[in-house]
Design a protein around this motif. Structure first.
Motif, PDB file in Angstrom:
ATOM      1  N   GLY A 147      -6.672 -31.194  42.037  1.00 28.56           N
ATOM      2  CA  GLY A 147      -5.449 -30.471  41.751  1.00 28.56           C
ATOM      3  C   GLY A 147      -4.292 -31.327  41.283  1.00 28.56           C
ATOM      4  N   LEU A 148      -4.416 -32.667  41.399  1.00 27.20           N
ATOM      5  CA  LEU A 148      -3.312 -33.520  40.973  1.00 27.20           C
ATOM      6  C   LEU A 148      -3.025 -33.396  39.480  1.00 27.20           C
ATOM      7  N   TRP A 149      -4.063 -33.191  38.688  1.00 27.14           N
ATOM      8  CA  TRP A 149      -3.899 -33.074  37.236  1.00 27.14           C
ATOM      9  C   TRP A 149      -3.174 -31.783  36.866  1.00 27.14           C
ATOM     10  N   LEU A 150      -3.103 -30.827  37.799  1.00 27.40           N
ATOM     11  CA  LEU A 150      -2.446 -29.553  37.541  1.00 27.40           C
ATOM     12  C   LEU A 150      -0.968 -29.739  37.212  1.00 27.40           C
ATOM     13  N   ILE A 151      -0.351 -30.762  37.781  1.00 26.00           N
ATOM     14  CA  ILE A 151       1.058 -31.044  37.485  1.00 26.00           C
ATOM     15  C   ILE A 151       1.225 -31.315  35.988  1.00 26.00           C
ATOM     16  N   TYR A 152       0.354 -32.122  35.432  1.00 32.02           N
ATOM     17  CA  TYR A 152       0.409 -32.434  34.006  1.00 32.02           C
ATOM     18  C   TYR A 152       0.135 -31.194  33.162  1.00 32.02           C
ATOM     19  N   VAL A 153      -0.831 -30.378  33.561  1.00 30.76           N
ATOM     20  CA  VAL A 153      -1.188 -29.172  32.807  1.00 30.76           C
ATOM     21  C   VAL A 153       0.003 -28.214  32.767  1.00 30.76           C
ATOM     22  N   ILE A 154       0.676 -28.033  33.889  1.00 32.06           N
ATOM     23  CA  ILE A 154       1.839 -27.147  33.926  1.00 32.06           C
ATOM     24  C   ILE A 154       2.959 -27.702  33.042  1.00 32.06           C
ATOM     25  N   TYR A 155       3.191 -29.013  33.113  1.00 31.09           N
ATOM     26  CA  TYR A 155       4.211 -29.646  32.266  1.00 31.09           C
ATOM     27  C   TYR A 155       3.915 -29.423  30.789  1.00 31.09           C
ATOM     28  N   ARG A 156       2.662 -29.647  30.392  1.00 36.59           N
ATOM     29  CA  ARG A 156       2.276 -29.469  28.983  1.00 36.59           C
ATOM     30  C   ARG A 156       2.357 -28.021  28.553  1.00 36.59           C
ATOM     31  N   ALA A 157       2.014 -27.094  29.447  1.00 38.07           N
ATOM     32  CA  ALA A 157       2.061 -25.669  29.108  1.00 38.07           C
ATOM     33  C   ALA A 157       3.505 -25.218  28.881  1.00 38.07           C
ATOM     34  N   LEU A 158       4.433 -25.779  29.642  1.00 39.56           N
ATOM     35  CA  LEU A 158       5.842 -25.404  29.501  1.00 39.56           C
ATOM     36  C   LEU A 158       6.526 -26.118  28.340  1.00 39.56           C
ATOM     37  N   ASN A 159       6.022 -27.267  27.949  1.00 41.78           N
ATOM     38  CA  ASN A 159       6.627 -28.072  26.887  1.00 41.78           C
ATOM     39  C   ASN A 159       5.615 -28.318  25.765  1.00 41.78           C
ATOM     40  N   ARG A 160       5.118 -27.245  25.192  1.00 46.00           N
ATOM     41  CA  ARG A 160       4.103 -27.379  24.148  1.00 46.00           C
ATOM     42  C   ARG A 160       4.710 -28.014  22.908  1.00 46.00           C
ATOM     43  N   LEU A 161       3.983 -28.919  22.307  1.00 46.03           N
ATOM     44  CA  LEU A 161       4.419 -29.582  21.076  1.00 46.03           C
ATOM     45  C   LEU A 161       4.228 -28.637  19.895  1.00 46.03           C
ATOM     46  N   GLU A 162       5.070 -28.785  18.878  1.00 45.19           N
ATOM     47  CA  GLU A 162       4.994 -27.956  17.694  1.00 45.19           C
ATOM     48  C   GLU A 162       4.760 -28.801  16.453  1.00 45.19           C
ATOM     49  N   ASP A 163       3.959 -28.268  15.561  1.00 45.67           N
ATOM     50  CA  ASP A 163       3.816 -28.849  14.224  1.00 45.67           C
ATOM     51  C   ASP A 163       4.724 -28.044  13.306  1.00 45.67           C
ATOM     52  N   ILE A 164       5.560 -28.730  12.541  1.00 45.26           N
ATOM     53  CA  ILE A 164       6.489 -28.062  11.623  1.00 45.26           C
ATOM     54  C   ILE A 164       6.218 -28.559  10.208  1.00 45.26           C
ATOM     55  N   VAL A 165       6.123 -27.622   9.279  1.00 46.37           N
ATOM     56  CA  VAL A 165       5.887 -27.940   7.871  1.00 46.37           C
ATOM     57  C   VAL A 165       6.986 -27.279   7.039  1.00 46.37           C
ATOM     58  N   VAL A 166       7.593 -28.060   6.152  1.00 43.85           N
ATOM     59  CA  VAL A 166       8.611 -27.549   5.230  1.00 43.85           C
ATOM     60  C   VAL A 166       7.956 -27.417   3.860  1.00 43.85           C
TER      61      VAL A 166
END
Length: 125
Positions: free
Chosen positions: A94-113
């Motif tokens: 369950g320790l890795w769950l902290i990282y999973v929750i962090y990543r789920a809340l702060n998802r990275l975005e790809d942006i294309v212009v």
């Protein structure tokens, strides 16, 4: 031609040839290169090309964030590797769950212009 100044002259054999003031050399004048640019397209055609490009990106799952004039911005959230994250949560008790929750809340975005130039070509930045 013994009195002629050095320069390109017609020697009667085709392209103008270089006379060095004393004799003919092996240098020939290069023909002028004429470059023609493709014709520019109307703003209506540029907007249509941009709309078609945006539609193609949207069909691939990208979200249209902004479209105005000759520019559009599309974005998508990066996917998380749920399988490996689940395995790591189970392995670490369950320790890795902290990282999973962090990543789920702060998802990275790809942006294309997307930009369309005066010739109707759509470019990606």
């Amino acid at each position: 031609m013994s009195n002629a100044q050095p320069g390109y002259y017609d020697d009667g054999a085709g392209p103008r040839r270089w006379w060095d003031g004393y004799q003919w050399t092996d240098h020939y004048e290069q023909p002028a290169v004429v470059t023609t640019l493709p014709p520019t397209v109307s703003s209506v055609q540029r907007e249509a090309n941009l709309r078609n490009a945006v539609a193609a990106w949207a069909a691939q799952g990208w979200t249209v964030n902004y479209v105005h004039g000759d520019q559009a911005v599309v974005k998508r959230q990066r996917r998380m590797g749920w399988f490996w994250n689940t395995v790591l949560v189970l392995v670490t008790g369950g320790l890795w769950l902290i990282y999973v929750i962090y990543r789920a809340l702060n998802r990275l975005e790809d942006i294309v212009v997307l930009n369309v130039d005066a010739y109707g070509n759509v470019h990606r930045r």
